[in-house]
Design a protein around this motif. Structure first.
Motif: not given
Length: 533
Positions: A134, A138, A141, A317, A321
């Motif tokens: 996760r 991020i 990102g 992202t 996840q």
């Protein structure tokens, strides 16, 4: 740091992401601003060194700090990195000539290498491999967002204020990140005295620097077979041999050679190197096609590239996840690499008649595939090594990706130039009867024989207005020839890029998928030491 409560972990991650955003924005913001900066400072012949000095400093620092942070902890190095980066950014804004800017960009690079190396490793300290997916997504990102907003902001700043604010505008972000990490990030106490591998560090530096320079200059500044390029390759090879000898004797090697016996480590870094080549191939050469072949402006080109970055952010992202939720990563990596290969192949089918929406769709496919695959191979390496080697293992993934990007750009650039020169010769021969033969006219039109002119639409328009009307049709014909040649060369680059990504896809099948650990304990030797199924 795995024992910390979730609220404090999230606070620390916000601080780390602020530091990364600070460093990433300062890298991406420079590209669009640099032409104007160099126009004021002078020294156009040293233009590329503004990027090269940062790349060399950050690449060397990242791998060296990886090992040191395993010994002394992450906190001192991320703080030192932010501090150096702040100083380097401030000094860049004070530059009075191009040489000073190059030196200060090198200072930035030292700081940036420390930040990037420790930031990704800190995720491994805070979270178990199962949870890292996760956060790796991020953090990827964050780079994507910097790529979206940096270039646009850089152009706006140089158009409306003094260029020094390109380097100063984000200084408050760096100061805030420094303060947050200073107060929130736990310190570790050294329990044993570990000797620093000075000799290994020296030879590793002497391997990386000439290797990166050789691939950066080959095919552009010097021929591949030139004395300069061959000399750099030879110097890198000799230094590599001396590095291996030094590491075998070192008590605490800067890069333990035993890591390469770990199949997961080796295959992940090999795929990362290939992924870097494909990623930079798309990012570097797509704007050439959009501006030079499709005829859009630089601003429109930026907007066309933006969906790729946003797709990358979204996919990284989502992928992160899914990894955390399912504990599986191999299928996600394979899906991402195959999607990127398909996207690159679709780019190779474009022509001058390709519409903007179609080009955007193709580039979104590339970005989505890149976003799925990009975070996975850092995670696989971290999951397969002992916690005490987390820093050097994570830094190695960044080094191989950087090497891949540098090598990819060099090779694809050489392919592009070779195809373009071949096509120009072929088209000139086919249209020989329609082209002017008058020496004075040919001299007037000489600059049109460089396809680079297709990027500067304003210059072409001004030239058309300055010549007699009877020459304007000839100019349009020559421009069309250049567009055809540029299109032929770039679609070839994209096709080769798709082959490169397909090879990464095939290689990933050899990657052994071991369960993502739910705690930061050492991986079982029988799992981590095997790399193939």
């Amino acid at each position: 740091m795995e024992h910390l409560d979730q609220k404090k972990k999230i606070s620390i991650m916000l601080a780390i992401m602020a530091a990364m955003l600070f460093a990433a924005l300062n890298q991406t913001i420079v590209g669009t601003a640099l032409p104007k900066i160099v126009g004021e400072l002078g020294g156009f012949e040293y233009y590329s060194w503004v990027f090269t000095s940062f790349m060399l400093a950050s690449s060397v620092t990242a791998i060296l700090v990886g090992k040191l942070s395993d010994t002394y902890g992450r906190k001192p190095f991320i703080l030192i990195g932010i501090g150096i980066f702040i100083v380097g950014s401030f000094l860049c804004g004070l530059s009075e000539n191009i040489i000073e800017l190059i030196i200060y960009r090198g200072v930035q690079g030292f700081g940036g290498g420390m930040i990037m190396s420790t930031a990704f490793t800190a995720v491994g300290d805070l979270f178990s491999p199962r949870e890292r997916g996760r956060w790796q997504g991020i953090m990827s990102g964050v780079f994507g967002l910097a790529s979206v907003f940096g270039p646009t902001l850089g152009g706006y700043i140089v158009d409306h204020t003094h260029w020094k604010w390109v380097f100063w505008v984000f200084l408050p972000v760096g100061i805030i990140a420094f303060a947050m990490i200073f107060w929130l990030f736990p310190s570790i106490k050294r329990t044993e005295k570990v000797p620093i591998d000075y000799l290994g560090s020296l030879f590793l530096t002497l391997t990386i620097v000439p290797l990166l320079l050789a691939f950066s200059w080959a095919g552009s500044r010097y021929d591949w077979a030139s004395t300069e390029i061959l000399g750099l390759f030879c110097a890198a090879a000799v230094a590599l041999i001396l590095f291996i000898v030094a590491e075998r004797k070192a008590k605490s090697p800067v890069v333990p050679l035993s890591l390469f016996k770990n199949g997961i480590f080796t295959i992940s870094n090999a795929v990362g190197l290939i992924l870097g080549a494909g990623m930079f191939g798309a990012i570097m050469y797509m704007p050439f096609f959009v501006q030079g072949v499709m005829g859009t402006s630089a601003t429109q080109s930026g907007f066309i590239m933006m969906p790729m970055t946003l797709a990358m952010v979204l996919a990284s992202t989502i992928g992160g996840q899914l990894i955390t939720k399912t504990g599986k990563y191999k299928l996600i990596a394979l899906t991402g690499l195959l999607t990127m290969a398909v996207g690159m192949y679709l780019l190779s089918l474009m022509t001058a008649a390709t519409s903007v929406p179609v080009a955007v769709l193709f580039i979104i496919i590339v970005g989505f595939g890149l976003g799925l695959a990009f975070p996975v191979f850092t995670l696989t390496v971290q999951n397969a090594v002992d916690q005490k080697l987390l820093g050097v293992a994570t830094a190695s993934t960044q080094l191989f990706r950087q090497l891949g990007g540098t090598i990819g750009v060099a090779i694809l650039g050489t392919i592009m130039n070779a195809r373009m020169n071949s096509k120009i010769g072929e088209l000139m021969e086919q249209n020989q009867g329609a082209l002017p033969t008058d020496p004075e006219v040919l001299e007037t039109l000489e600059f049109l024989q460089d396809p680079q002119v297709l990027m500067d639409h304003q210059k072409v328009d001004e030239f058309l207005l300055s010549i007699p009307q009877e020459l304007q049709l000839i100019v349009q014909d020559m421009l069309n020839l250049m567009k055809d040649a540029l299109s032929f060369s770039l679609t070839g680059v994209f096709f080769i890029g798709s082959i490169i990504m397909l090879s990464a896809f095939i290689l990933t099948f050899l990657l052994k998928e071991i369960p993502l650990r739910t705690s930061n304990q050492a991986p079982a030797k029988d799992e981590a030491s095997q790399g193939t199924e």
